[in-house]
Scaffold this motif. Structure first.
Motif, PDB file in Angstrom:
ATOM      1  N   VAL A 166       0.855  -1.191   0.000  1.00 21.65           N
ATOM      2  CA  VAL A 166       0.000   0.000   0.000  1.00 21.65           C
ATOM      3  C   VAL A 166       0.883   1.230   0.000  1.00 21.65           C
ATOM      4  N   ASP A 167       0.491   2.213  -0.783  1.00 17.36           N
ATOM      5  CA  ASP A 167       1.110   3.534  -0.734  1.00 17.36           C
ATOM      6  C   ASP A 167       0.000   4.547  -0.503  1.00 17.36           C
ATOM      7  N   ARG A 211       3.990   5.416  10.401  1.00 12.67           N
ATOM      8  CA  ARG A 211       4.802   4.533  11.240  1.00 12.67           C
ATOM      9  C   ARG A 211       4.584   3.076  10.879  1.00 12.67           C
ATOM     10  N   GLU A 212       3.348   2.712  10.587  1.00  4.11           N
ATOM     11  CA  GLU A 212       3.067   1.342  10.187  1.00  4.11           C
ATOM     12  C   GLU A 212       3.823   1.004   8.903  1.00  4.11           C
ATOM     13  N   LYS A 241       6.998  -1.841   8.381  1.00  5.80           N
ATOM     14  CA  LYS A 241       6.998  -2.907   7.381  1.00  5.80           C
ATOM     15  C   LYS A 241       8.164  -2.777   6.421  1.00  5.80           C
ATOM     16  N   ARG A 242       8.520  -1.541   6.075  1.00  2.00           N
ATOM     17  CA  ARG A 242       9.545  -1.336   5.045  1.00  2.00           C
ATOM     18  C   ARG A 242      10.941  -1.160   5.632  1.00  2.00           C
ATOM     19  N   LEU A 302      11.847  -1.080   9.779  1.00  2.00           N
ATOM     20  CA  LEU A 302      12.123  -1.746  11.059  1.00  2.00           C
ATOM     21  C   LEU A 302      12.227  -3.263  10.910  1.00  2.00           C
ATOM     22  N   LYS A 303      11.381  -3.846  10.080  1.00  2.00           N
ATOM     23  CA  LYS A 303      11.359  -5.298   9.868  1.00  2.00           C
ATOM     24  C   LYS A 303      12.723  -5.847   9.469  1.00  2.00           C
ATOM     25  N   TYR A 304      13.544  -5.009   8.837  1.00  2.00           N
ATOM     26  CA  TYR A 304      14.828  -5.473   8.298  1.00  2.00           C
ATOM     27  C   TYR A 304      16.024  -5.044   9.154  1.00  2.00           C
ATOM     28  N   TRP A 305      15.754  -4.393  10.289  1.00  2.00           N
ATOM     29  CA  TRP A 305      16.853  -3.966  11.153  1.00  2.00           C
ATOM     30  C   TRP A 305      17.258  -5.105  12.085  1.00  2.00           C
ATOM     31  N   ASN A 306      18.535  -5.232  12.300  1.00  2.00           N
ATOM     32  CA  ASN A 306      19.033  -6.230  13.243  1.00  2.00           C
ATOM     33  C   ASN A 306      18.830  -5.744  14.676  1.00  2.00           C
TER      34      ASN A 306
END
Length: 659
Positions: free
Chosen positions: A250-251, A647-648, A652-653, A655-659
């Motif tokens: 979604v954008d 923030r959501e 998803k784009r 935070l999900k990929y941060w270690n």
């Protein structure tokens, strides 16, 4: 079977490969010659800077070929325009006829994109349609430039032209053209652009008939079909090699002015089957109360362009459209019906669909991944030019370059034309100043505008100007992403919000936002607006410190933001000789500190972030990149609904990929 094998095989049983290749490339050259004719004869500075496209269509209206520098949004709709002419006039089409159409509800884009359709006959039979499309700088309506943010229906946006005959059997219908042009500002310029487009279509007609005379009508018509079949086969071969399944994202458009705080969602779901790509935009918001909606044609074109970006090796014609199917919900922001306003679709729904497609394809083809790119924007000023003897009307109509998203293995492109139409030229300031009483005072890359990432986005640009000898003048702005800020992917961070300022640094300074219309301006007023950079790709804490050092030397990134966004500590030794030093020990500590806190930052109370910003404890980029808070910069108030949605998106784009 590979794409190379498809291109090497005999192209069907009707044409030998050599003849096929000669004619295929001959069609491209034909369309490019039409473009050259427009470029040399147009009246409008907007069209001169390549806001136009051309196409060769077959007798059924299908696109046979586009040119090499056409605008993506135009090309994906030109076949629909051709079919609209055929549908309305059927058997009442004759040699020497020429038609005009700009109707966005009949497959067009917006009123400014005005198309000339010239039918080509051979031995009394319709064999093709030549089409030239130019963005006319004004179509009438309530605002100079015809971009009125307050228009809820198209009646305030200018002249809607369904398919209409402007030449009948070779006779120019001057009365019809006069009715149309007299409802537009600077009608002599509009009529001049029309003549340029007609003559360009005639160039295409001449070139095609030369091909027919050389190769024969049967061979030429077979080639029309074969080049479309060829593209279809190429696309199907590529699709067959891809993973099968469904992906969605979604954008957002910034807002509906009547609803206020709250981003407007555009849902894009893509399904890949064995030989077809299906886009389903169900779930997208209903149409909104301003001109950022898109009609059917514009949204259809956005999916084509978003897909084609990941298939650069495949030509684009109606063969490609056969394998891309699109479902657009009625009465939505991506399929607004007449008379709902759609003129701002280019800055609204269109590029949101395109960037959503980029994100989906980045998951499937990571070797071609690209983050979100900056948003197309137009700044328009219209009024009377006091430099002229008769105080004539002027139109200053400007778009800017900006940053493209970070890519799989490299940074995004700096100061580049928008993805809406990478063939657009950046308008030269000297030409603008000669034609209009607007003086450019700055035009420069913005430090820290690029979205941080392992591969950062490209940098945006800031352009400012001052109004000289004007009167009775107004300013309008068509943009977006002041709230749905250009985002990163795979851990990357957002870039920079759009928005224009009037009289910056003066007592009457005013933030006008990313959409406004008919703001009165006077001699001596100044303005400035930034374009965003592209979003980052990958975790910025994984960026090579040496690459960041080069960014600091080039002034793409400041020392302060190198620390805040990337956790890299750089010390300035002597800027005059570009002497800087990386503190690797402190960098290690700072990056560990950011890793330990950045997820918590995205949970901080937005009202406390607002207070910190108002107290100047943090700056605008801290607000967006660290805290994911969206603000109204005319009031410096946090927008709670928009913040929650943004923030959501970041979770998803990024935070999900941060270690």
């Amino acid at each position: 079977m590979s794409i190379n094998q498809v291109s090497e095989q005999t192209h069907g049983n009707r044409l030998d490969p050599v003849t096929f290749e000669v004619l295929k490339n001959g069609f491209v050259n034909l369309v490019d010659q039409m473009a050259e004719q427009i470029l040399r004869t147009c009246y409008s500075f907007v069209i001169y800077n390549r806001d136009f496209s051309c196409a060769l269509c077959d007798a059924e209206g299908n696109t046979v070929m586009q040119g090499t520098q056409d605008i993506s949004v135009h090309v994906g709709t030109l076949h629909l325009t051709a079919k609209a002419v055929l549908e309305d006039f059927k058997d009442d089409i004759h040699p020497g006829d020429v038609f005009l159409v700009n109707d966005p509800y009949r497959g067009g884009t917006h009123f400014n994109d005005t198309r000339v359709v010239l039918p080509v006959f051979y031995d009394g039979k319709l064999i093709a349609l030549m089409q030239t499309n130019g963005h006319w700088a004004d179509m009438g309506g309530s605002t100079p430039g015809s971009f009125d943010i307050n228009a809820k229906e198209h009646y305030g946006e200018g002249v809607r032209i369904p398919p209409v005959r402007i030449y009948s059997k070779g006779i120019y219908l001057k009365d019809v053209v006069n009715v149309l042009a007299s409802n537009m500002r600077i009608p002599e310029e509009r009529s001049g652009d029309l003549r340029a487009q007609v003559e360009a279509a005639k160039v295409g007609q001449t070139q095609l008939l030369e091909i027919v005379n050389k190769y024969g009508i049967e061979t030429t018509l077979i080639a029309f079909a074969e080049v479309q079949d060829y593209v279809e086969r190429l696309a199907k071969v590529k699709i067959s090699s891809l993973p099968k399944g469904t992906w969605q994202t979604v954008d957002y458009i910034d807002m509906d002015p009547e609803l206020g705080d709250g981003l407007i969602p555009i849902h894009v779901k893509m399904t890949i089957s064995e030989d077809e790509i299906l886009y389903d935009l169900s779930g997208s918001h209903q149409y909104i109360s301003c001109f950022l909606n898109s009609g059917f044609g514009g949204s259809l074109s956005a999916t084509y362009a978003g897909t084609k970006t990941f298939f650069p090796e495949i030509p684009l014609n109606s063969g490609f459209y056969r394998v891309v199917r699109v479902e657009l919900p009625e009465n939505s922001v991506v399929n607004a019906p007449a008379p709902i306003a759609v003129t701002g679709f280019c800055s609204g729904a269109y590029e949101k669909i395109m960037n959503a497609c980029f994100e989906l394809w980045s998951n499937i083809m990571p070797e071609r991944a690209i983050a979100c790119s900056f948003n197309l924007e137009y700044l328009l000023i219209g009024g009377n030019d006091q430099r002229t003897i008769n105080n004539s009307y002027f139109m200053w109509y400007d778009w800017m370059a900006g940053g493209h998203g970070g890519r799989f293995d490299r940074d995004g492109a700096n100061a580049t034309s928008p993805v809406f139409g990478v063939g657009l030229s950046v308008q030269p300031c000297e030409g603008q100043e000669r034609l209009s009483p607007v003086i450019t005072t700055k035009h420069q890359i913005i430090t820290d505008s690029a979205g941080p990432g392992k591969y950062r986005g490209g940098c945006g640009v800031e352009k400012g100007g001052v109004l000289s000898k004007i009167n009775n003048s107004v300013m309008s702005y068509c943009c977006d992403r002041s709230r749905s800020v250009t985002w990163g992917i795979l851990g990357g961070l957002p870039s920079y919000p759009h928005g224009a300022w009037l009289n910056p640094g003066k007592e009457d300074e005013q933030y006008l936002g990313a959409i406004f219309s008919n703001v009165k301006v006077k001699c001596g007023d100044s303005f400035v607006r930034p374009s965003a950079g592209g979003g980052g790709l990958g975790d910025p804490l994984e960026r090579d410190p040496k690459a960041l050092l080069e960014d600091v030397i080039d002034e793409y990134v400041s020392i302060e933001r190198a620390r805040k966004d990337y956790g890299v500590i750089i010390k300035e030794i002597d800027r005059d000789i570009d002497l800087f030093e990386i503190d690797y020990e402190e960098t290690k500590n700072e990056r560990e500190n950011i890793r330990n806190h950045r997820k918590q930052w995205l949970e901080k109370d937005p009202l406390k972030v607002e207070e910190m910003f108002r107290n100047k404890e943090i700056d605008k980029l801290d607000v967006i990149r660290q805290y994911g808070v969206i603000m109204d910069y005319s009031t410096n108030k946090a927008l709670l609904n928009s913040t929650e949605q943004f923030r959501e998106s970041m979770k998803k784009r990024s935070l999900k990929y941060w270690n």
